[in-house]
Design a protein around this motif. Structure first.
Motif, PDB file in Angstrom:
ATOM      1  N   LEU A 136      51.893  88.486 -35.413  1.00 31.66           N
ATOM      2  CA  LEU A 136      52.084  88.095 -36.804  1.00 31.66           C
ATOM      3  C   LEU A 136      50.783  87.622 -37.442  1.00 31.66           C
ATOM      4  O   LEU A 136      50.496  87.933 -38.612  1.00 31.66           O
ATOM      5  CB  LEU A 136      53.155  87.009 -36.889  1.00 31.66           C
ATOM      6  CG  LEU A 136      54.569  87.489 -36.518  1.00 31.66           C
ATOM      7  CD1 LEU A 136      55.481  86.303 -36.209  1.00 31.66           C
ATOM      8  CD2 LEU A 136      55.155  88.331 -37.651  1.00 31.66           C
TER       9      LEU A 136
ATOM     10  N   ALA B 131      48.489  90.540 -38.234  1.00 26.82           N
ATOM     11  CA  ALA B 131      48.936  91.333 -39.380  1.00 26.82           C
ATOM     12  C   ALA B 131      48.465  90.753 -40.707  1.00 26.82           C
ATOM     13  O   ALA B 131      48.354  91.479 -41.699  1.00 26.82           O
ATOM     14  CB  ALA B 131      50.464  91.431 -39.371  1.00 26.82           C
TER      15      ALA B 131
ATOM     16  N   THR C 232      56.594  93.361 -39.926  1.00 27.29           N
ATOM     17  CA  THR C 232      55.525  93.317 -38.926  1.00 27.29           C
ATOM     18  C   THR C 232      56.079  93.514 -37.524  1.00 27.29           C
ATOM     19  O   THR C 232      55.558  94.331 -36.737  1.00 27.29           O
ATOM     20  CB  THR C 232      54.774  91.975 -39.008  1.00 27.29           C
ATOM     21  OG1 THR C 232      54.189  91.841 -40.298  1.00 27.29           O
ATOM     22  CG2 THR C 232      53.677  91.904 -37.946  1.00 27.29           C
TER      23      THR C 232
ATOM     24  N   HIS D  50      55.772  96.876 -34.770  1.00 22.31           N
ATOM     25  CA  HIS D  50      55.277  96.780 -33.398  1.00 22.31           C
ATOM     26  C   HIS D  50      56.359  97.105 -32.369  1.00 22.31           C
ATOM     27  O   HIS D  50      56.152  96.919 -31.169  1.00 22.31           O
ATOM     28  CB  HIS D  50      54.708  95.377 -33.135  1.00 22.31           C
ATOM     29  CG  HIS D  50      53.327  95.194 -33.672  1.00 22.31           C
ATOM     30  ND1 HIS D  50      53.068  94.993 -35.011  1.00 22.31           N
ATOM     31  CD2 HIS D  50      52.115  95.205 -33.043  1.00 22.31           C
ATOM     32  CE1 HIS D  50      51.760  94.880 -35.195  1.00 22.31           C
ATOM     33  NE2 HIS D  50      51.168  94.997 -34.029  1.00 22.31           N
TER      34      HIS D  50
ATOM     35  N   PHE E 209      57.779  89.879 -44.618  1.00 25.75           N
ATOM     36  CA  PHE E 209      56.557  90.009 -43.816  1.00 25.75           C
ATOM     37  C   PHE E 209      56.881  89.987 -42.325  1.00 25.75           C
ATOM     38  O   PHE E 209      56.427  90.856 -41.568  1.00 25.75           O
ATOM     39  CB  PHE E 209      55.584  88.881 -44.158  1.00 25.75           C
ATOM     40  CG  PHE E 209      54.423  88.792 -43.197  1.00 25.75           C
ATOM     41  CD1 PHE E 209      53.365  89.676 -43.291  1.00 25.75           C
ATOM     42  CD2 PHE E 209      54.409  87.839 -42.181  1.00 25.75           C
ATOM     43  CE1 PHE E 209      52.303  89.612 -42.389  1.00 25.75           C
ATOM     44  CE2 PHE E 209      53.355  87.770 -41.286  1.00 25.75           C
ATOM     45  CZ  PHE E 209      52.298  88.661 -41.395  1.00 25.75           C
ATOM     46  N   LYS E 210      57.657  89.021 -41.892  1.00 25.21           N
ATOM     47  CA  LYS E 210      57.963  88.918 -40.464  1.00 25.21           C
ATOM     48  C   LYS E 210      58.745  90.130 -39.968  1.00 25.21           C
ATOM     49  O   LYS E 210      58.398  90.721 -38.940  1.00 25.21           O
ATOM     50  CB  LYS E 210      58.744  87.640 -40.169  1.00 25.21           C
ATOM     51  CG  LYS E 210      59.081  87.476 -38.685  1.00 25.21           C
ATOM     52  CD  LYS E 210      59.639  86.102 -38.355  1.00 25.21           C
ATOM     53  CE  LYS E 210      61.012  85.876 -38.888  1.00 25.21           C
ATOM     54  NZ  LYS E 210      61.581  84.586 -38.394  1.00 25.21           N
TER      55      LYS E 210
END
Length: 310
Positions: free
Chosen positions: A44, A47, A141, A145, A137-138
């Motif tokens: 995180l 990113a 991201t 991945h 965002f979390k």
């Protein structure tokens, strides 16, 4: 929470507090014998692509001046505090799920990755409440991945100041008639007394018998969080911000009128409460605060509550 925090994202205003905590968790994970392993924290932070946060996340304190011994030890104590706090909430989740609770609600979840890293949450319904931009965002991201949660994660993209959040929580699948485990981590310093009481009033009203709660509490009127400690915290934060070239002062959002005693409030409203000093918890975990930093290093009460069965 203060009105000037409207619309923040992960790098601005209170959103940056989530970055700071994630960077500290990543830094702890990078230690030889970490108290907690959070491999998602570094993902995180990377990113965000901001060198200051990435430097903090490495955990080697190379970003501190080589001659600033007090600064380095203070930064290490801050990292130790976040690590010990993380263990406290991790252990709370383990106890709650072992008691049979199958739904966990994380208030102001930020970049919390417990739903991805804790085995005790496997198959548990985890509801993460936070600002829409922080959630987006979390989620994006970790998804990019290929991260797979162990829990059944339900993002609830709403500001806790919005009175509709209980309705949105229910809309995400949370069941009011079932006991819940509530996590209140890194939130209370930014609430006024009225907001504090209103939040816990709502949580208590939503909690079925057998529910559990864990909260990180700073008492403004004590040495946990009085004016002197806050001043030293602000000075230390400014030094860290300068060393990392990060222009964020999270202390600016702290609510100074908060005289609430969370443990007493919960006790008066039917919860069976236990409270421990974070410095005692740090000592238990082998990370005691150096004596000369007692008045500088973070300190809080770590409070747990159980709503008794009839």
């Amino acid at each position: 929470m203060t009105d000037n925090n409207d619309g923040w994202d992960i790098t601005t205003n209170l959103g940056a507090t989530a970055l700071a905590v994630a960077a500290q968790r990543a830094a702890e994970t990078a230690q030889p014998n970490p108290l907690v392993r959070d491999e998602f924290a570094a993902i995180l932070i990377d990113a965000v692509n901001e060198p200051g946060w990435q430097a903090m996340a490495k955990g080697d304190l190379a970003w501190m001046g080589p001659d600033d011994d007090v600064g380095r030890r203070t930064a290490r104590a801050g990292r130790d505090y976040v690590a010990a706090r993380t263990v406290f909430f991790d252990e709370f989740c383990a106890v709650a799920t072992a008691s049979g609770i199958r739904q966990v609600v994380i208030l102001a979840a930020g970049l919390d990755a417990r739903a991805y890293r804790l085995a005790c949450l496997s198959g548990v319904e985890v509801f993460e409440i936070d600002q829409p931009a922080v959630q987006a965002f979390k989620d994006s991201t970790l998804r990019a991945h290929g991260a797979t949660p162990t829990a059944n994660v339900h993002p609830v993209a709403v500001d806790l100041r919005d009175a509709r959040w209980p309705e949105m929580l229910a809309g995400a699948g949370w069941v009011e008639s079932a006991p819940s485990a509530w996590l209140v981590e890194g939130l209370l310093p930014y609430l006024s007394s009225a907001e504090h009481d209103r939040l816990f009033g709502v949580v208590t009203g939503l909690s079925a018998p057998g529910s559990r709660l864990a909260a990180e509490v700073y008492h403004h009127s004590t040495r946990h969080f009085g004016d002197q400690r806050l001043g030293k915290w602000r000075d230390g934060a400014a030094g860290i911000g300068q060393a990392l070239d990060i222009d964020v002062d999270v202390t600016a959002f702290i609510q100074h009128d908060d005289a609430s005693d969370t443990a007493s409030w919960l006790t008066q409203h039917g919860w069976a409460v236990e409270s421990l000093d974070s410095r005692d918890e740090m000592t238990r975990l082998g990370r005691p605060v150096p004596p000369d930093l007692i008045e500088i290093a973070p300190a809080s009460s770590l409070v747990t509550g159980v709503l008794p069965l009839p």
